[in-house]
Structure formats: structure tokens, C-alpha cells
Motif scaffolding. Structure first.
Motif, PDB file in Angstrom:
ATOM      1  N   VAL A 157       0.840  -1.190   0.000  1.00 33.47           N
ATOM      2  CA  VAL A 157       0.000   0.000   0.000  1.00 33.47           C
ATOM      3  C   VAL A 157       0.875   1.240   0.000  1.00 33.47           C
ATOM      4  O   VAL A 157       2.082   1.182   0.254  1.00 33.47           O
ATOM      5  CB  VAL A 157      -0.955   0.008   1.212  1.00 33.47           C
ATOM      6  CG1 VAL A 157      -1.844  -1.232   1.208  1.00 33.47           C
ATOM      7  CG2 VAL A 157      -0.177   0.094   2.521  1.00 33.47           C
ATOM      8  N   GLN A 158       0.259   2.385  -0.279  1.00 30.65           N
ATOM      9  CA  GLN A 158       0.992   3.645  -0.279  1.00 30.65           C
ATOM     10  C   GLN A 158       0.367   4.626   0.699  1.00 30.65           C
ATOM     11  O   GLN A 158      -0.861   4.683   0.839  1.00 30.65           O
ATOM     12  CB  GLN A 158       1.013   4.267  -1.677  1.00 30.65           C
ATOM     13  CG  GLN A 158       1.833   3.478  -2.674  1.00 30.65           C
ATOM     14  CD  GLN A 158       2.061   4.243  -3.973  1.00 30.65           C
ATOM     15  OE1 GLN A 158       2.307   5.440  -3.963  1.00 30.65           O
ATOM     16  NE2 GLN A 158       1.997   3.529  -5.083  1.00 30.65           N
ATOM     17  N   ASN A 159       1.212   5.398   1.361  1.00 36.24           N
ATOM     18  CA  ASN A 159       0.720   6.473   2.212  1.00 36.24           C
ATOM     19  C   ASN A 159       0.631   7.759   1.396  1.00 36.24           C
ATOM     20  O   ASN A 159       0.877   7.762   0.181  1.00 36.24           O
ATOM     21  CB  ASN A 159       1.611   6.648   3.450  1.00 36.24           C
ATOM     22  CG  ASN A 159       3.044   7.024   3.094  1.00 36.24           C
ATOM     23  OD1 ASN A 159       3.353   7.377   1.950  1.00 36.24           O
ATOM     24  ND2 ASN A 159       3.936   6.963   4.068  1.00 36.24           N
ATOM     25  N   ARG A 160       0.280   8.842   2.045  1.00 38.29           N
ATOM     26  CA  ARG A 160       0.100  10.103   1.318  1.00 38.29           C
ATOM     27  C   ARG A 160       1.397  10.622   0.697  1.00 38.29           C
ATOM     28  O   ARG A 160       1.367  11.425  -0.244  1.00 38.29           O
ATOM     29  CB  ARG A 160      -0.486  11.168   2.242  1.00 38.29           C
ATOM     30  CG  ARG A 160       0.429  11.629   3.360  1.00 38.29           C
ATOM     31  CD  ARG A 160      -0.095  12.898   4.012  1.00 38.29           C
ATOM     32  NE  ARG A 160      -1.291  12.658   4.782  1.00 38.29           N
ATOM     33  CZ  ARG A 160      -1.389  12.809   6.098  1.00 38.29           C
ATOM     34  NH1 ARG A 160      -0.318  13.185   6.805  1.00 38.29           N
ATOM     35  NH2 ARG A 160      -2.522  12.592   6.725  1.00 38.29           N
ATOM     36  N   ASN A 161       2.536  10.156   1.225  1.00 39.74           N
ATOM     37  CA  ASN A 161       3.826  10.563   0.682  1.00 39.74           C
ATOM     38  C   ASN A 161       4.261   9.698  -0.494  1.00 39.74           C
ATOM     39  O   ASN A 161       5.296   9.946  -1.108  1.00 39.74           O
ATOM     40  CB  ASN A 161       4.906  10.483   1.768  1.00 39.74           C
ATOM     41  CG  ASN A 161       4.573  11.315   2.984  1.00 39.74           C
ATOM     42  OD1 ASN A 161       3.955  10.823   3.926  1.00 39.74           O
ATOM     43  ND2 ASN A 161       4.952  12.583   2.986  1.00 39.74           N
ATOM     44  N   GLY A 162       3.472   8.670  -0.785  1.00 36.25           N
ATOM     45  CA  GLY A 162       3.835   7.761  -1.862  1.00 36.25           C
ATOM     46  C   GLY A 162       4.778   6.655  -1.439  1.00 36.25           C
ATOM     47  O   GLY A 162       5.245   5.877  -2.280  1.00 36.25           O
ATOM     48  N   HIS A 163       5.086   6.555  -0.137  1.00 39.38           N
ATOM     49  CA  HIS A 163       5.939   5.477   0.337  1.00 39.38           C
ATOM     50  C   HIS A 163       5.188   4.149   0.258  1.00 39.38           C
ATOM     51  O   HIS A 163       4.019   4.061   0.650  1.00 39.38           O
ATOM     52  CB  HIS A 163       6.369   5.726   1.788  1.00 39.38           C
ATOM     53  CG  HIS A 163       7.067   7.032   1.988  1.00 39.38           C
ATOM     54  ND1 HIS A 163       6.888   7.810   3.111  1.00 39.38           N
ATOM     55  CD2 HIS A 163       7.928   7.714   1.199  1.00 39.38           C
ATOM     56  CE1 HIS A 163       7.617   8.898   3.020  1.00 39.38           C
ATOM     57  NE2 HIS A 163       8.255   8.876   1.859  1.00 39.38           N
ATOM     58  N   ARG A 164       5.870   3.117  -0.207  1.00 36.82           N
ATOM     59  CA  ARG A 164       5.244   1.814  -0.376  1.00 36.82           C
ATOM     60  C   ARG A 164       5.517   0.946   0.863  1.00 36.82           C
ATOM     61  O   ARG A 164       6.670   0.719   1.228  1.00 36.82           O
ATOM     62  CB  ARG A 164       5.748   1.152  -1.658  1.00 36.82           C
ATOM     63  CG  ARG A 164       5.288   1.896  -2.912  1.00 36.82           C
ATOM     64  CD  ARG A 164       5.734   1.213  -4.181  1.00 36.82           C
ATOM     65  NE  ARG A 164       7.178   1.298  -4.371  1.00 36.82           N
ATOM     66  CZ  ARG A 164       7.821   2.316  -4.923  1.00 36.82           C
ATOM     67  NH1 ARG A 164       7.134   3.378  -5.338  1.00 36.82           N
ATOM     68  NH2 ARG A 164       9.137   2.301  -5.065  1.00 36.82           N
ATOM     69  N   ILE A 165       4.420   0.453   1.455  1.00 38.01           N
ATOM     70  CA  ILE A 165       4.461  -0.213   2.762  1.00 38.01           C
ATOM     71  C   ILE A 165       3.844  -1.605   2.624  1.00 38.01           C
ATOM     72  O   ILE A 165       2.803  -1.775   1.988  1.00 38.01           O
ATOM     73  CB  ILE A 165       3.671   0.609   3.800  1.00 38.01           C
ATOM     74  CG1 ILE A 165       4.231   2.036   3.897  1.00 38.01           C
ATOM     75  CG2 ILE A 165       3.672  -0.076   5.165  1.00 38.01           C
ATOM     76  CD1 ILE A 165       3.279   3.019   4.564  1.00 38.01           C
ATOM     77  N   ALA A 166       4.481  -2.598   3.250  1.00 39.13           N
ATOM     78  CA  ALA A 166       3.930  -3.958   3.261  1.00 39.13           C
ATOM     79  C   ALA A 166       4.203  -4.578   4.617  1.00 39.13           C
ATOM     80  O   ALA A 166       5.044  -4.110   5.390  1.00 39.13           O
ATOM     81  CB  ALA A 166       4.534  -4.804   2.149  1.00 39.13           C
TER      82      ALA A 166
END
Length: 313
Positions: A157-166
């Protein structure tokens, strides 16, 4: 803080007597602590909501189950949550109020079948609940009480900053093809909720950070015997004795430890992630890019849900 810096927190906590309201109160307390330290993401351990049934047998041995074990499982089942559902709605409200992204280990109950899953959920401060990962391979006796996740719940998924998180749960992190899949999706903040408190776990977390050229956050449960429900196998005479020792940690893409490992106590780790350092780390190694040799090696992933009912058209 510069645009490339992103502050994160890891909560090393246990599930208080598997009690939902007490657990949510503890979660909110740690979210508040992280918020006061200006963290933008917080990770909670495996099975934090619902509880990890350490030492439980549910009255089962090979070829036999007991009535008492079925009662214990029934009580455990009642502590599991629907995802999405009322609890994720509460978490969405907390995330919005504190402006913080939540990654939380939960025991999930599938509404139609009743099957339990060990899951990790993503709750965004802007959009609320945005996704879940169901543990694809419960380990050893975990298979007695938890179902197997499938390829439909492997989100990055992505946060508002565009960082990709799993999120990848506990011993799933020993599955090289699962790791490769997440690398192929460009994971930047790799969350590893766990109950593995062994010191050797640190080597796995450092290896993944180095291999994936990503930040690794690992949150381990910290529990004493008194933290388990009365009558539970892990609730013994020495109530202050350690049951899960922790070992939570935050690691950068070159394997450097930014915070932790925290051991033998409950607590919060906080660190600033320099997201630009991921670029520099990929100068000499990109596991799914210039270092992948995709002309030789390829990965096939079935992302379809594993459903019992297939309706004919």
C-alpha cells in the motif's frame, strides 16, 4: 525535517489478557506516544489484537480433541475481529485524530466461514482501513487454529507521501519467494510483526533489509505470564516471569540498526527514515532490477482468492 525524512515508531507490547477493550486502550496509548514524538507510522506486533495463544494446545493431540479444548478455542474465537468491521472503524478514527498510519497485527475472523486468520492490517489517516495481509503459512501448531492466507491479500500500500508499505508476519519472513514478490512491488517500508523473540531473529531482519534494499521495522510482543487470561497455559505461578522477551528493531537499507533491539521490557522505538537512502543502496544491488537476472529466474504468483464456491455463468 527534510522531505526525504519519514519518522516511524515500533510498539513492543503484549495483548493484555486477550481483552479487546484493554488492548485497544493500550494501542491508543502507544499511538498517542508516537504522535507526541511526531511519528507518521506505527507498527504493532503479530496478533496484538486477539492475542497470540502461546503454549495453547486447545486440547488437541494427534487423533484426539477434548471438550475443554473446544471451549478454549470458542473463547479465543470470540476475541477475533472482522476485517473490515467495527474495530477497524475505531482504528481509522484513531489514525485520523493522531494523523498517523497504523500497521497492526490482528486475529481476524472470516464472517461467513468463521475461519480465523493471523493478519496484519493497514489503516491510513486519510482513507481509513485500506488493506490486509493474511499470513500465508502458519507455523507448526498455528495451523490448528488459523487458516492459510492466499495470494489475494499480499498488498503493498501507499501512504500520502507515496511510500510503499507492506507487512509480512513472523516466519513468513523465511519464505524467499514471498520476500521476492514484495521486492517486485517496490516495497520501501517492510513491516515484520512477530512473536519471535530469539536473538537470531535480528540476523533475519538485517538480511531482509540488505537483500531488499528497504527499511525493515519489526515489532515483537513483550509479555509476562500475568498478561495471559486466567487458566491459560502461559499463565503460571510466577506472574512476573517473562514469556515473550521482545527484540523489536528498526533497520536501514544497508543493514544498519537505527533503533533497538529492545529486549526485556515494553516500550516504543522511534527512528527517522531517510527515504533517499534507498536509492543509494540500490547502486550496487537491486534484487528485482539490475541484480535479478530475470533471463534466468522468474517468479509466478497466483493473486486470485482461494474460494470454495465457483458459480457457473
Amino acid at each position: 525535517m527534510s522531505d526525504s525524512k519519514y519518522r516511524v515508531a515500533v510498539a513492543q507490547v503484549g495483548t493484555p489478557k486477550f481483552d479487546l477493550e484493554a488492548t485497544l486502550a493500550k494501542l491508543e496509548n502507544y499511538v498517542d506516544q508516537a504522535h507526541k514524538q511526531q511519528a507518521r507510522l506505527i507498527l504493532f506486533p503479530e496478533a496484538f489484537i486477539g492475542g497470540y495463544p502461546r503454549k495453547s494446545t486447545f486440547g488437541s493431540v494427534m487423533g484426539m480433541r477434548s471438550p475443554e479444548g473446544r471451549v478454549e478455542f470458542t473463547n479465543y474465537h470470540k476475541g477475533a475481529i472482522l476485517v473490515p468491521g467495527p474495530v477497524t472503524d475505531r482504528l481509522a478514527k484513531i489514525a485520523k485524530e493522531k494523523d498517523i498510519f497504523l500497521v497492526v497485527g490482528v486475529i481476524e475472523r472470516e464472517e461467513l466461514t468463521g475461519t480465523l486468520y493471523c493478519s496484519a492490517i493497514h489503516v491510513d489517516p486519510d482513507h481509513g482501513y485500506i488493506g490486509k495481509h493474511r499470513k500465508v503459512m502458519p507455523t507448526a501448531m498455528e495451523r490448528m487454529c488459523w487458516g492459510f492466507g492466499d495470494g489475494s491479500t499480499l498488498p503493498v500500500v501507499q501512504n500520502r507521501n507515496g511510500h510503499r508499505i507492506a507487512a509480512t508476519i513472523c516466519w513468513e519472513n523465511y519464505m524467499p519467494l514471498l520476500r521476492s514478490y514484495l521486492y517486485s512491488k517496490g516495497v520501501q517500508i517492510y513491516c515484520a510483526p512477530t512473536v519471535d523473540h530469539r536473538p537470531v531473529w535480528q540476523s533475519t531482519m538485517q538480511h531482509i533489509a540488505l537483500e531488499g534494499r528497504c527499511f525493515v521495522l519489526s515489532a515483537c510482543q513483550f509479555t509476562r505470564q500475568k498478561d495471559y487470561p486466567d487458566g491459560h497455559a502461559a499463565h503460571q505461578a510466577d506472574s512476573d516471569a517473562l514469556e515473550s522477551e521482545g527484540g523489536s528493531v528498526i533497520i536501514d537499507p544497508l543493514g544498519n540498526v537505527l533503533a533497538g533491539p529492545l529486549r526485556d521490557e515494553e516500550g516504543l522505538l522511534v527512528a527517522d527514515l531517510d527515504m533517499d537512502s534507498i536509492i543509494g543502496a540500490k547502486l550496487d544491488l537491486d534484487p528485482v532490477g539490475h541484480y535479478s537476472r530475470s533471463d534466468i529466474f522468474q517468479l509466478l504468483v497466483n493473486e486470485k482468492p482461494n474460494t470454495f464456491l465457483h458459480e457457473q455463468q
